[in-house]
Design an enzyme around this catalytic site. Sequence first.
Site, PDB file in Angstrom:
ATOM      1  N   ASP A 230      -1.064   0.726  12.744  1.00  0.00           N
ATOM      2  CA  ASP A 230      -1.269   1.868  11.865  1.00  0.00           C
ATOM      3  C   ASP A 230      -0.024   2.147  11.016  1.00  0.00           C
ATOM      4  O   ASP A 230       1.103   2.114  11.524  1.00  0.00           O
ATOM      5  CB  ASP A 230      -1.595   3.101  12.728  1.00  0.00           C
ATOM      6  CG  ASP A 230      -1.800   4.351  11.909  1.00  0.00           C
ATOM      7  OD1 ASP A 230      -2.775   4.407  11.137  1.00  0.00           O
ATOM      8  OD2 ASP A 230      -0.973   5.281  12.027  1.00  0.00           O
TER       9      ASP A 230
ATOM     10  N   GLU B  51      -2.050  -1.856   8.488  1.00  0.00           N
ATOM     11  CA  GLU B  51      -2.282  -0.908   7.399  1.00  0.00           C
ATOM     12  C   GLU B  51      -0.931  -0.694   6.728  1.00  0.00           C
ATOM     13  O   GLU B  51       0.040  -0.350   7.399  1.00  0.00           O
ATOM     14  CB  GLU B  51      -2.825   0.416   7.932  1.00  0.00           C
ATOM     15  CG  GLU B  51      -3.047   1.440   6.830  1.00  0.00           C
ATOM     16  CD  GLU B  51      -3.285   2.839   7.363  1.00  0.00           C
ATOM     17  OE1 GLU B  51      -3.989   3.624   6.694  1.00  0.00           O
ATOM     18  OE2 GLU B  51      -2.757   3.172   8.445  1.00  0.00           O
TER      19      GLU B  51
END
Length: 624
Positions: free
Chosen positions: A264, A299
């Site tokens: 993330d 990401e």
Amino acid sequence: MFKRRLPVGAELVGARGVHFRVWAPLASELNVEIEGLANLPLTAEAGGYFAGAVADAQPGMRYRFRRDSDVEAMPDPVSRFQPEGPEGPSEIIDPGAFTWTDGDWHGRPREELVVYEMHIGTFTPEGSWAAAARELPALAELGITCLEIMPVAEFAGQFGWGYDGVDLFAPTRLYGRPDAFRSFVDQAHSAGLAVILDVVYNHLGPEGNYLDFYADAYFTDRYECEWGKAINFDGPDAGPSREFFLANAGYWIDEYHLDGLRLDATQALFDSSDDHILAAITRTVRAAGASRTTFIVGENEPQHAKLTRSTERGGYGLDALWNDDFHHSAMVALTGRHEAYYTDYRGRPSEFIAAAKHGFLYQGQRYQWQKKPRGTPAFDLPAESFVVFLQNHDQIANSGTGQRGDRLTSPGRWRSLTAYFLLMPGIPMLFQGQEFGASSPFFYFADYKPKLAQQVRQGRAKSLAQFPSLATPEMQAELSDPGAVDTFRRSVLDLNERATHAAIYALHRDLLALRRDDPVLGQRPCRVEGVPLADAAWALRFFTTDDTDRLLIVNLGRDLALEPAPDPLLAPIEGQFWQVLWSSESPRYGATATPATQHDQVLRVPAEAALIYVPAALADDRGV
């Protein structure tokens, strides 16, 4: 001599006893308190560690650590399970008690991946590993090959997305015990499904985080992280902090047989050392996977191509990055919405062709929304370095009303772009329920204590106000309360819609079968070129060396007859003509107009449709 699996935590010693080890430089003394047993002072070691073995400790017992003469004892920062939540005691877990049956599983190669993002708490009404496992055969039959599980590290409250985890080694008690997670992975492998886990290494959640009770060097104020204190990967005493997070990355691969990680917000993993933490995570995952194929996707909002280059070429070795550019162009094309972070996209044919050929659309150009350049050159990266999607958890929730993309556009446009992103080069990703046009929204939800819940509610409203259409008093009043249990419950899927929404389910199943079985489409090693055909139409041609090319045409506008057709990409193979292989306008998918095979060699594409053409031989009397 006893050999630990992890550098810290509670681990079984042979047939009897448990060894405890903690990094706690803020303590001068540290005791382990095990329910039903006498307290044991741990022995101080070099570097701020404390360790000791308890002969009578067994799996299932609960324990805490007490620092010096503190009134309150705290859970283990490396707890493998928190049965009462992050503020309760830790439980001793035997990671070797589960009987695995996936000895013949070796993972899925990158070119076979079709990713399915899943939130265990809302995927089924039960919201458990066991309930989700019952649906694995259906996902495999659909054509999914890889599950991406949203974060499961223990977090506060009774529901949440998981991005506020605080016990990074403990799968949340909300979905079941650790062995239920292992069983889920084991059954997934049996069904041919890889499983990767979304992990958050850029911050910890605001409730139930006790890391700084043991050591303040886990965090740093040298960098700013928008979600909380930044993690210390390169400052003073960063060694044990790096060790903690690297151990966590390897732990999921080793003890849960996971096939990789989704990292993330990698732009918030700050590290100026010679060995960037992302490169170290990649090495750790590869080593833990041993002979299994592992997959690491990141990401990365700034779109730094370096992350997916090999370490030999100065990169960090990730396998792929999420391609937000593709999503943003698609949303503009589908909805006409052109605000906030959609401002720098037009949804034009050239953007979709560029995404298929080059991945990111922004590779260093100025980005008006941020008033600075976005991205870095990525021309050297193969298509499978980019994960493309029409939906994900963030983007659905950011619609304000939690509505899914198919509810924001026409059915024909949705079918057309679904065909494009499932068949174009790149790794496609579906968000749970997308495959059957789920009617349930997907909201942002988080269960915090009242004061923090109010701050989250206000912060969420402010964030969504970046979209002018969501900034009006009327829309702000309509926003769902993230802390309301009803917000969570309304986000739960109704899996019966696979049957009641059979047309869109068939669309996805057929397209994924084409991607898997067609010798040319998808991730096959062939040259791809594209051409705009009209303001809202374009073609991709997949070139082969044996005259089995494919032509994919997407038309988001009105009926299109390509006459004249002055572009060589539309030319058929010599002595052949283009025959329709597949159409999004089939009645099977809830449409009404399926075009006939074009013997006159004029390509006619219905409005809001996608067609796939294959070469077919002309009859002898055509003078060929």
